[in-house]
Design a protein around this motif. Structure first.
Motif, mmCIF file in Angstrom:
data_model
loop_
_atom_site.group_PDB
_atom_site.id
_atom_site.type_symbol
_atom_site.label_atom_id
_atom_site.label_comp_id
_atom_site.label_asym_id
_atom_site.label_seq_id
_atom_site.Cartn_x
_atom_site.Cartn_y
_atom_site.Cartn_z
ATOM 1 N N ALA A 270 -10.906 -1.514 3.641
ATOM 2 C CA ALA A 270 -10.016 -0.386 3.399
ATOM 3 C C ALA A 270 -10.707 0.894 3.841
ATOM 4 O O ALA A 270 -11.912 0.929 4.072
ATOM 5 N N GLY A 271 -9.920 1.916 3.971
ATOM 6 C CA GLY A 271 -10.453 3.225 4.339
ATOM 7 C C GLY A 271 -9.815 4.302 3.483
ATOM 8 O O GLY A 271 -8.579 4.362 3.376
ATOM 9 N N ASP A 272 -10.626 5.117 2.839
ATOM 10 C CA ASP A 272 -10.114 6.210 2.023
ATOM 11 C C ASP A 272 -10.116 7.474 2.877
ATOM 12 O O ASP A 272 -11.166 7.901 3.377
ATOM 13 N N ARG A 273 -8.951 8.073 3.045
ATOM 14 C CA ARG A 273 -8.832 9.232 3.906
ATOM 15 C C ARG A 273 -9.427 10.472 3.238
ATOM 16 O O ARG A 273 -9.169 10.741 2.065
ATOM 17 N N ILE A 274 -10.196 11.207 4.011
ATOM 18 C CA ILE A 274 -10.799 12.457 3.548
ATOM 19 C C ILE A 274 -10.463 13.505 4.591
ATOM 20 O O ILE A 274 -11.162 13.649 5.599
ATOM 21 N N GLY A 275 -9.380 14.215 4.378
ATOM 22 C CA GLY A 275 -8.933 15.158 5.393
ATOM 23 C C GLY A 275 -8.511 14.403 6.639
ATOM 24 O O GLY A 275 -7.632 13.549 6.610
ATOM 25 N N THR A 276 -9.171 14.707 7.749
ATOM 26 C CA THR A 276 -8.883 14.020 9.005
ATOM 27 C C THR A 276 -9.813 12.836 9.245
ATOM 28 O O THR A 276 -9.678 12.141 10.248
ATOM 29 N N VAL B 169 -7.974 14.121 -0.441
ATOM 30 C CA VAL B 169 -8.676 12.848 -0.528
ATOM 31 C C VAL B 169 -7.654 11.760 -0.842
ATOM 32 O O VAL B 169 -6.978 11.806 -1.869
ATOM 33 N N GLY B 170 -7.528 10.783 0.052
ATOM 34 C CA GLY B 170 -6.564 9.715 -0.123
ATOM 35 C C GLY B 170 -5.372 9.900 0.811
ATOM 36 O O GLY B 170 -5.275 10.902 1.523
ATOM 37 N N PRO B 171 -4.453 8.925 0.839
ATOM 38 C CA PRO B 171 -4.463 7.680 0.063
ATOM 39 C C PRO B 171 -5.399 6.627 0.670
ATOM 40 O O PRO B 171 -5.963 6.843 1.740
ATOM 41 N N LEU B 172 -5.506 5.502 -0.022
ATOM 42 C CA LEU B 172 -6.322 4.398 0.464
ATOM 43 C C LEU B 172 -5.513 3.575 1.454
ATOM 44 O O LEU B 172 -4.368 3.209 1.198
ATOM 45 N N VAL B 173 -6.111 3.295 2.608
ATOM 46 C CA VAL B 173 -5.461 2.519 3.656
ATOM 47 C C VAL B 173 -6.045 1.109 3.638
ATOM 48 O O VAL B 173 -7.231 0.926 3.918
ATOM 49 N N LEU B 174 -5.223 0.126 3.271
ATOM 50 C CA LEU B 174 -5.670 -1.262 3.265
ATOM 51 C C LEU B 174 -5.626 -1.812 4.682
ATOM 52 O O LEU B 174 -4.627 -1.674 5.386
ATOM 53 N N ASN B 175 -6.691 -2.449 5.074
ATOM 54 C CA ASN B 175 -6.786 -2.993 6.428
ATOM 55 C C ASN B 175 -7.279 -4.429 6.325
ATOM 56 O O ASN B 175 -8.387 -4.675 5.839
ATOM 57 N N ARG B 176 -6.455 -5.360 6.759
ATOM 58 C CA ARG B 176 -6.829 -6.782 6.675
ATOM 59 C C ARG B 176 -6.797 -7.404 8.063
ATOM 60 O O ARG B 176 -5.775 -7.943 8.497
ATOM 61 N N PRO B 177 -7.905 -7.352 8.804
ATOM 62 C CA PRO B 177 -7.936 -7.984 10.126
ATOM 63 C C PRO B 177 -8.162 -9.487 10.008
ATOM 64 O O PRO B 177 -8.649 -9.982 8.997
#
Length: 377
Positions: A89-95, A127-135
């Motif tokens: 997953a990736g937590d967005r922080i601004g850009t 800060v956020g949201p959390l991006v779920l990434n399942r490769p």
């Protein structure tokens, strides 16, 4: 869900192999095409799988001075009925995005992850949201989904140790300050407002109460209340971006110190932004929030002080102007500023006239400001 570059390449290769197998009559090519197509389909199925999770996020502290540490805490809870095998997953922080590797969780279990937030630059950070990434195993497809809300981090300008502004006390409706003795109390009616619990009964305004049918009280102005007004030049031509950041630091330092000392403060910018606040640490946050977002958004040919404000009366108490080395004060001269701080000097110790501080940066301006007030104390 989307195919990666590798997935697109494998899908194209499958089509080419199948066509070659049909044209040349080679079963091996058709088999390879089937294997490649199957791998892509499996990758799509894996990527479409989305774990059922809830995300909670806190930022501590939510307001921080530039350069000081701030921490984000991310809690991921498995709300599904099956154990999931973990995911990226990736937590967005601004850009930007902060990568998080969520470990496998049993049903109802949760895990908390901590990481530092970037505070090198002034501003409001989402800060956020959390991006779920399942490769999939071969990275042929990726499925992304955002979960959870967002939190805000306010990165305030750096503050320097400065003395609060000093000024005389306005005497009722008369112009000009007096210094000794300071007045205590006033008969200057400021406003008549609705009664709230805790107001003194002796301040009830009976005529207004009879007219409105609601309890109304009189609110008086206190002439002994010190005031500080900071006019910040936001014209790009006045200061470079680096010098402007120094000016914002000086404004934050003076306003915070003055509000903390019990003064009513006011921030004005070239574009006409006018933020008056009462005294105290709680209301000082309002000014710091404004300074957190202020930018050089004025036109280069705009006057330092907007015409509607310049046409009005001079604010009571201290008036401080923050601008660049060559900037013209223009209509701001009508307010007869007590101190003009010009930032961006190439060297320290540059001579200046009375009521003018010429400084290299915010630290230099703060030192000269403290010396100036110490000499008038």
């Amino acid at each position: 869900m989307r195919l990666t570059r590798r997935g697109v390449f494998v899908l194209v290769a499958a089509a080419v192999c199948y066509a070659a197998g049909e044209l040349a009559g080679y079963p091996l090519f058709r088999a390879l095409a089937g294997i490649a197509l199957g791998a892509v389909l499996v990758a799509v199925a894996v990527a479409r799988f989305r774990p059922k999770v809830e995300v909670g996020r806190t930022v501590h502290p939510d307001r921080i001075e530039r350069g000081k540490p701030a921490l984000a805490s991310l809690t991921v809870r498995n709300v599904g009925t099956r154990r999931h095998g973990g995911f990226a997953a990736g937590d967005r922080i601004g850009t930007e995005t902060h990568g998080v590797r969520v470990r496998p969780l049993a049903p109802g279990a949760e895990a908390t992850y901590h990481y530092e937030l970037p505070t090198a630059h002034r501003g409001r950070l989402e800060v956020g949201p959390l991006v779920l990434n399942r490769p999939d195993l071969f990275d042929l497809a990726r499925g992304e989904r955002t979960v959870g809300g967002t939190a805000r981090l306010w990165v305030y300008p750096r503050r320097h140790a400065v003395r609060p502004a000093q000024a005389g006390h306005p005497r009722h409706h008369h112009d000009g300050p007096i210094t000794d003795p300071p007045l205590r109390g006033s008969a200057d009616l400021q406003v008549v407002r609705q009664y709230v619990v805790g107001d003194e009964v002796r301040l009830l305004h009976w005529k207004a109460t009879a007219r409105t049918g609601q309890l109304m009280v009189r609110e008086y102005a206190d002439p002994a209340q010190l005031r500080c007004t900071v006019l910040l030049d936001t014209r790009p031509a006045a200061m470079t971006p680096a010098v402007f950041e120094e000016a914002v630091e000086v404004a934050a330092s003076v306003l915070f110190a003055s509000a903390s000392a019990g003064q009513h403060c006011r921030l004005i910018t070239t574009t006409g932004t006018d933020t008056p606040v009462d005294s105290g640490l709680r209301v000082a946050r309002t000014v710091l929030d404004e300074l957190c977002l202020v930018t050089q958004d004025a036109a280069d040919d705009a006057p330092l002080l907007a015409a509607p404000l310049a046409a009005g009366r001079r604010p009571g108490g201290v008036v401080l102007v923050l601008t660049g080395m060559e900037a013209d004060l223009g209509p701001a001269r009508r307010w007869r500023p007590d101190t003009v701080i010009r930032l961006g000097a190439r060297q320290r110790g540059v001579s200046a006239g009375a009521g003018t501080i010429v400084a290299v940066d915010a630290a230099d301006a703060a030192a000269q400001w403290n010396s100036l007030l110490a000499g008038t104390a």
